[in-house]
Design an enzyme around this catalytic site. Structure first.
Site, PDB file in Angstrom:
ATOM      1  N   CYS A   2       0.859  -1.177   0.000  1.00  0.00           N
ATOM      2  CA  CYS A   2       0.000   0.000   0.000  1.00  0.00           C
ATOM      3  C   CYS A   2       0.897   1.228   0.000  1.00  0.00           C
ATOM      4  O   CYS A   2       2.113   1.132   0.135  1.00  0.00           O
ATOM      5  CB  CYS A   2      -0.907   0.024   1.226  1.00  0.00           C
ATOM      6  N   GLY A  28      -1.207   1.007  -5.041  1.00  0.00           N
ATOM      7  CA  GLY A  28      -2.529   0.472  -4.716  1.00  0.00           C
ATOM      8  C   GLY A  28      -3.614   1.146  -5.518  1.00  0.00           C
ATOM      9  O   GLY A  28      -3.654   2.377  -5.596  1.00  0.00           O
ATOM     10  N   ASN A 102       0.816   0.205   5.918  1.00  0.00           N
ATOM     11  CA  ASN A 102       1.342  -0.532   4.772  1.00  0.00           C
ATOM     12  C   ASN A 102       2.082  -1.747   5.304  1.00  0.00           C
ATOM     13  O   ASN A 102       3.048  -1.606   6.055  1.00  0.00           O
ATOM     14  CB  ASN A 102       2.299   0.351   3.962  1.00  0.00           C
ATOM     15  N   GLY A 103       1.641  -2.942   4.927  1.00  0.00           N
ATOM     16  CA  GLY A 103       2.321  -4.151   5.373  1.00  0.00           C
ATOM     17  C   GLY A 103       1.365  -5.294   5.626  1.00  0.00           C
ATOM     18  O   GLY A 103       0.190  -5.248   5.250  1.00  0.00           O
ATOM     19  N   TYR A 259      10.246  -4.204  -7.934  1.00  0.00           N
ATOM     20  CA  TYR A 259       8.990  -3.979  -8.651  1.00  0.00           C
ATOM     21  C   TYR A 259       8.070  -2.938  -8.021  1.00  0.00           C
ATOM     22  O   TYR A 259       7.483  -2.136  -8.727  1.00  0.00           O
ATOM     23  CB  TYR A 259       8.258  -5.317  -8.779  1.00  0.00           C
TER      24      TYR A 259
END
Length: 386
Positions: A2, A28, A102-103, A259
Site C-alpha cells: 500500500c 494500490g 502498509n504491510g 517492482y
C-alpha cells in the site's frame, strides 16, 4: 503493498495529500482515503477505486486542517471488494485515533482473540490494519495520565505495539488534539521516509512510503524512519523521534527495489533505479555462467519496470535491445488486480506484441514481476504466437 502519507503543515494540506496519493497510486488501486485534522476534529473521505475517482471537489472542500494522513490500498489481507476496509481506520478512544498501514501482520488472528478477551475491543473487519489500530489505541489508553497525553506515553505505546505485533508494518496515525505518529517494524520491512519543508520560517513535515512523494511535493528528504523507530510530530510542528524496539535488524523487502517502488525513489539510502541496473548486471553474469553458448538474438523487457535491468543486461552481453511489447497505459498494474481471472484477462489488454521483433528470432525476455508466475505464461504464449 500500500502507499501511506502523513503531513503536518502550516496551511491546509488536503491538496498536498491528494497530490501525494497520485504519486503513490502505483502502490494500490483498490481504494483511497484521506483524513485531515482541524483542532480536535477529524475530517475523513475514502472510497473504492483510483485516487482521481474517489475524490471530487466537494470532498476536497470538506477536508479542512493543517495536518492529515492518506492511504492507497492494495488488499493483501481482508477483502478486495469491501469498502469498510478502505483506510484510514478510526477509533474514538483514547482521544480519537486514525491510522493508515502498509504491510502485513503475521499474528492477526492471535491479536484479534487477545483484543476481544483481554482488551475488550471489537474488530469489525478482516483487515489486519484495523487490528493494528486497536492494539495501538489500547496501548495508548493504558499510558494516559489524567486527561493529558505525554510524548513519553506515545513512545511507550509504540514500544508495546512492537512487543505484541509481528510482521511488516509502516504506519502513520494521528491523535486528535495532539499530533501525528509514525513508526516502522523492527525489521524495517516496509519503507517510510521523512521530508521537511520550510514555510514562513517554520518547518513542515511529510512522511511517505517513497521519496518520490516528497520530491514532487517540494519537500527535502530528511532521512528514513529507522527499523523499530517511532516519530511524533505535534500539530504545532515539534518533532520527536526515538528508538522503540530492541533486537532491531534491517531486512527490507526485496520487492520494493525489484517492482513495487517507482524507479525515481530512494529507499533506505539506495536508489531504486540503480538497484535495477545492478540486477541487470548480475543477471547478465549468471547467464554467462549458465548459458555460455548462448543462442540469443535480442533482449526485450516486459514493460515498464524491467526496462533498466533489461537494458543493462543487453549492454553487458553485447546484445541488441528491442521493445517487443507495447503497453496500454490505461490498464492498471495486473499484479495488484484482485482475482486471477481479472489479472489474466488484463495481461492481454495491457500488453501487445510487435510481431516483426519476434519473427525468426531467439528472444530473451526480462520480466521483474514474476510473483505468482501465472501472467508470465500468458506473456510467453503471446510472444510465441507473434
Amino acid at each position: 503493498m500500500c502507499g501511506i502519507l502523513g503531513v503536518v503543515g502550516q496551511s491546509p494540506v488536503n491538496q498536498l495529500l491528494y497530490d501525494g496519493l497520485q504519486l503513490l497510486q502505483h502502490r494500490g488501486q483498490d481504494a483511497a482515503g484521506i483524513v485531515t485534522a482541524n483542532g480536535k476534529s477529524f475530517h475523513m473521505h475514502k472510497g473504492s477505486g483510483m485516487v482521481r475517482d474517489v475524490f471530487r471537489t466537494r470532498n476536497m472542500r470538506s477536508l479542512n486542517g493543517n495536518a492529515g494522513i492518506a492511504h492507497v490500498r492494495y488488499p493483501t489481507a481482508g477483502s478486495a471488494s469491501s469498502l469498510a476496509e478502505a483506510q484510514p481506520f478510526y477509533v474514538n478512544s483514547p482521544f480519537g485515533v486514525v491510522l493508515a498501514h502498509n504491510g502485513n501482520l503475521t499474528n492477526t488472528e492471535e491479536l484479534k482473540a487477545d483484543m476481544y478477551r483481554h482488551d475488550l475491543r471489537h474488530i469489525n473487519t478482516n483487515s489486519d490494519s484495523e487490528v493494528l489500530l486497536n492494539v495501538f489505541a489500547h496501548e495508548l489508553a493504558q499510558r494516559v495520565e489524567g486527561f493529558e497525553l505525554s510524548v513519553d506515553a506515545v513512545f511507550a505505546a509504540i514500544e508495546a505495539v512492537h512487543r505484541r505485533v509481528r510482521g511488516a508494518y509502516a504506519v502513520v496515525a494521528m491523535i486528535a488534539g495532539y499530533g501525528l505518529v509514525a513508526f516502522r517494524d523492527p525489521n524495517g520491512i516496509r519503507p517510510l521516509v521523512i521530508g521537511v519543508n520550510e514555510s514562513s520560517g517554520r518547518a513542515e513535515y511529510m512522511l511517505a512510503s517513497e521519496s518520490v512523494a516528497l520530491d514532487c511535493s517540494g519537500f527535502q528528504v530528511l532521512r528514513d524512519v529507522q527499523p523499530g523507530e517511532g516519530v511524533f510530530i505535534s500539530f504545532d510542528g515539534d518533532f520527536h523521534a526515538r528508538s522503540c524496539a530492541t533486537n532491531v535488524t534491517h531486512a527490507p523487502c526485496l520487492f520494493e527495489y525489484v517492482y513495487f517502488a517507482r524507479p525515481d525513489s530512494v529507499i533506505d539510502g539506495a536508489s531504486v533505479y540503480q538497484a535495477r541496473i545492478v540486477m541487470g548486471e548480475k543477471l547478465a553474469e549468471k547467464i554467462r555462467r549458465v548459458l555460455p553458448q548462448m543462442d540469443i538474438d535480442v533482449v526485450m523487457p516486459i514493460p515498464d519496470t524491467s526496462r533498466p535491468s533489461a537494458l543493462q543486461l543487453a549492454n553487458h552481453l553485447g546484445l541488441p535491445y528491442r521493445e517487443g511489447f507495447i503497453k496500454n497505459r490505461y490498464i492498471g498494474r495486473t499484479f495488484i488486480m484482485p482475482g486471477q481471472a481479472v489479472r489474466k484477462k488484463s495481461v492481454r489488454q495491457k500488453l501487445n506484441p510487435v510481431a516483426c521483433e519476434f519473427k525468426d528470432r531467439n528472444v530473451l525476455l526480462v520480466d521483474d514481476s514474476i510473483v505468482r508466475g501465472t501472467t508470465s505464461k500468458e506473456i510467453v504464449q503471446m510472444a510465441r504466437d507473434a
